[in-house]
Scaffold this motif. Sequence first.
Motif, PDB file in Angstrom:
ATOM      1  N   GLY A  71       3.408  -0.701  -7.253  1.00 39.41           N
ATOM      2  CA  GLY A  71       4.190   0.255  -6.591  1.00 39.41           C
ATOM      3  C   GLY A  71       5.429   0.771  -7.092  1.00 39.41           C
ATOM      4  O   GLY A  71       5.504   0.715  -8.238  1.00 39.41           O
ATOM      5  N   ASP A  72       6.013   1.617  -6.361  1.00 34.30           N
ATOM      6  CA  ASP A  72       7.091   2.564  -6.995  1.00 34.30           C
ATOM      7  C   ASP A  72       8.283   1.517  -7.147  1.00 34.30           C
ATOM      8  O   ASP A  72       9.350   1.921  -7.950  1.00 34.30           O
ATOM      9  N   ILE A 125       0.766  -1.161  -0.095  1.00 31.30           N
ATOM     10  CA  ILE A 125       0.147   0.131  -0.111  1.00 31.30           C
ATOM     11  C   ILE A 125       0.742   1.279  -0.089  1.00 31.30           C
ATOM     12  O   ILE A 125       0.769   2.272  -0.893  1.00 31.30           O
ATOM     13  N   GLU A 126       1.932   1.332   0.993  1.00 26.71           N
ATOM     14  CA  GLU A 126       2.751   2.474   1.195  1.00 26.71           C
ATOM     15  C   GLU A 126       3.453   2.834  -0.258  1.00 26.71           C
ATOM     16  O   GLU A 126       3.683   3.673  -0.651  1.00 26.71           O
ATOM     17  N   SER A 127       3.942   1.610  -0.954  1.00 21.68           N
ATOM     18  CA  SER A 127       4.741   1.811  -2.105  1.00 21.68           C
ATOM     19  C   SER A 127       3.889   2.350  -3.201  1.00 21.68           C
ATOM     20  O   SER A 127       4.268   3.029  -4.058  1.00 21.68           O
ATOM     21  N   SER A 185      15.644  -2.093  11.051  1.00 23.27           N
ATOM     22  CA  SER A 185      14.829  -0.910  11.407  1.00 23.27           C
ATOM     23  C   SER A 185      14.891  -0.122  10.278  1.00 23.27           C
ATOM     24  O   SER A 185      15.383   1.350  10.389  1.00 23.27           O
ATOM     25  N   SER A 186      14.478  -0.650   8.929  1.00 23.53           N
ATOM     26  CA  SER A 186      14.495   0.519   7.817  1.00 23.53           C
ATOM     27  C   SER A 186      13.282   0.328   7.068  1.00 23.53           C
ATOM     28  O   SER A 186      12.823  -0.732   6.840  1.00 23.53           O
ATOM     29  N   SER A 187      12.859   1.412   6.719  1.00 22.59           N
ATOM     30  CA  SER A 187      11.768   1.440   5.832  1.00 22.59           C
ATOM     31  C   SER A 187      11.902   2.472   4.537  1.00 22.59           C
ATOM     32  O   SER A 187      12.247   3.430   4.613  1.00 22.59           O
ATOM     33  N   GLY A 188      11.185   2.079   3.521  1.00 28.79           N
ATOM     34  CA  GLY A 188      10.840   3.263   2.522  1.00 28.79           C
ATOM     35  C   GLY A 188      10.122   4.188   2.626  1.00 28.79           C
ATOM     36  O   GLY A 188      10.122   5.102   1.912  1.00 28.79           O
ATOM     37  N   GLY A 189       9.140   4.202   3.826  1.00 33.20           N
ATOM     38  CA  GLY A 189       8.475   5.294   4.176  1.00 33.20           C
ATOM     39  C   GLY A 189       8.888   6.206   5.329  1.00 33.20           C
ATOM     40  O   GLY A 189      10.066   6.198   5.564  1.00 33.20           O
TER      41      GLY A 189
END
Length: 401
Positions: free
Chosen positions: A79-80, A43-45, A95-99
């Motif tokens: 998504g992207d 969803i976030e992508s 603890s890494s995120s694209g958002g």
Amino acid sequence: MSSYIAHTGTLPISVAQTGFMLERLAKDCGELQFLRELTQNSIESILRTPNKTGEIVWDADWTTYDLTGIYKLSITDNGDGMTGEDMIKYINHLSSSGGVQAHNANYGVGAKIAAATRNPAGLVYLSWRGDVGSMIHFWKDPQTGDYGLMQLQRPDDSWGHWAHVENSVKPELIGTHGTKVVLNGYTQDSNTMAAPEGVAAPSRWVTKYLNTRYFRFPNGITVKAREGWENDRSDKDRNVLRTIIGQERYLNEHAASSGVVELSNANAHWWILKNESALSQNTGFIASSGHCAALWKDELYEMTSGRANTAALQNFGIIFGYQQVVIYIEPLESSGAEILTNTARTNLMLNGNPLPWADWQDEFRKAMPAEITAHMEAVAAASQASDHKDSIKDRLKQIEE
């Protein structure tokens, strides 16, 4: 006492035995939590794309099935997408995120905790950006017990932790950008399309979980899940992709009436469902009869089921006809409260404490909607009439001869 000079830098804390920590955190996750985490990543992508519209599909990885005859669960989105370097950065760091990463947003740990620990044979990511495909294989090394990226041999015989993939393996859903994740399970021979043991609605387990986890999906985003995958792919009646709609749409379509009760620090959304066969017939893919849950940011938490439905609704004052009443409590941030989820995203916390269900139930009883009162009175009257008829029949049986 020794003296010291003020510091000019700090040695950041590091994490030893990350495998143990991942598996310990995973014990706090529900068995199907990984479905939420990977869906939310998709969803976030999609929301990072210019149009913020797209599609997410939970399906069998038919490429693996055609090659090996083994069913592997996969999720694909348009998504992207990610480059190989992106995937090393976002997937192989704890603890890494694209958002946006924040205490009240995305922690960047969910899929690593909930999905990786249940798929030690690996999560295979295939992602395209700018029509260039790359892949990684995040797994638990059976020799060292470490979680991380498998070494991959590239077409030029070099080795690396990511490799390019050809567009011939790109899913139809993905145009120039998007991502597919294949879940291998505990071994390469695991059938990950099969529901985990003890899961409700095993033939529709993905659909049921996501429908009852999400209240609604963002506008422009469609989510689907495969059902009947073991039937021939030409059997469009049984081997189908079902659109997952979330609880809001279902409740609105099946409600006789609905409304909102304003509480001191929350809104209580309520529905009275129609007295129809759907109450019992649709339980296989959605929560179709009376229950309670907490609502926050379009997701549902702490949803009751089974006998807990009756107890929770009775505490809200629903004494009769509770099979047809649904109540979702939505805490309000405007009241100055800090609303967070636990790391595993299984429960909500209000100012660091469990949700105050007893307070909300008390307030709701005192502000009982007239429609629910009328509903209970109608059910009680019908029950008394039925009991009276049964009593007459029993007496007539005694003098039948």
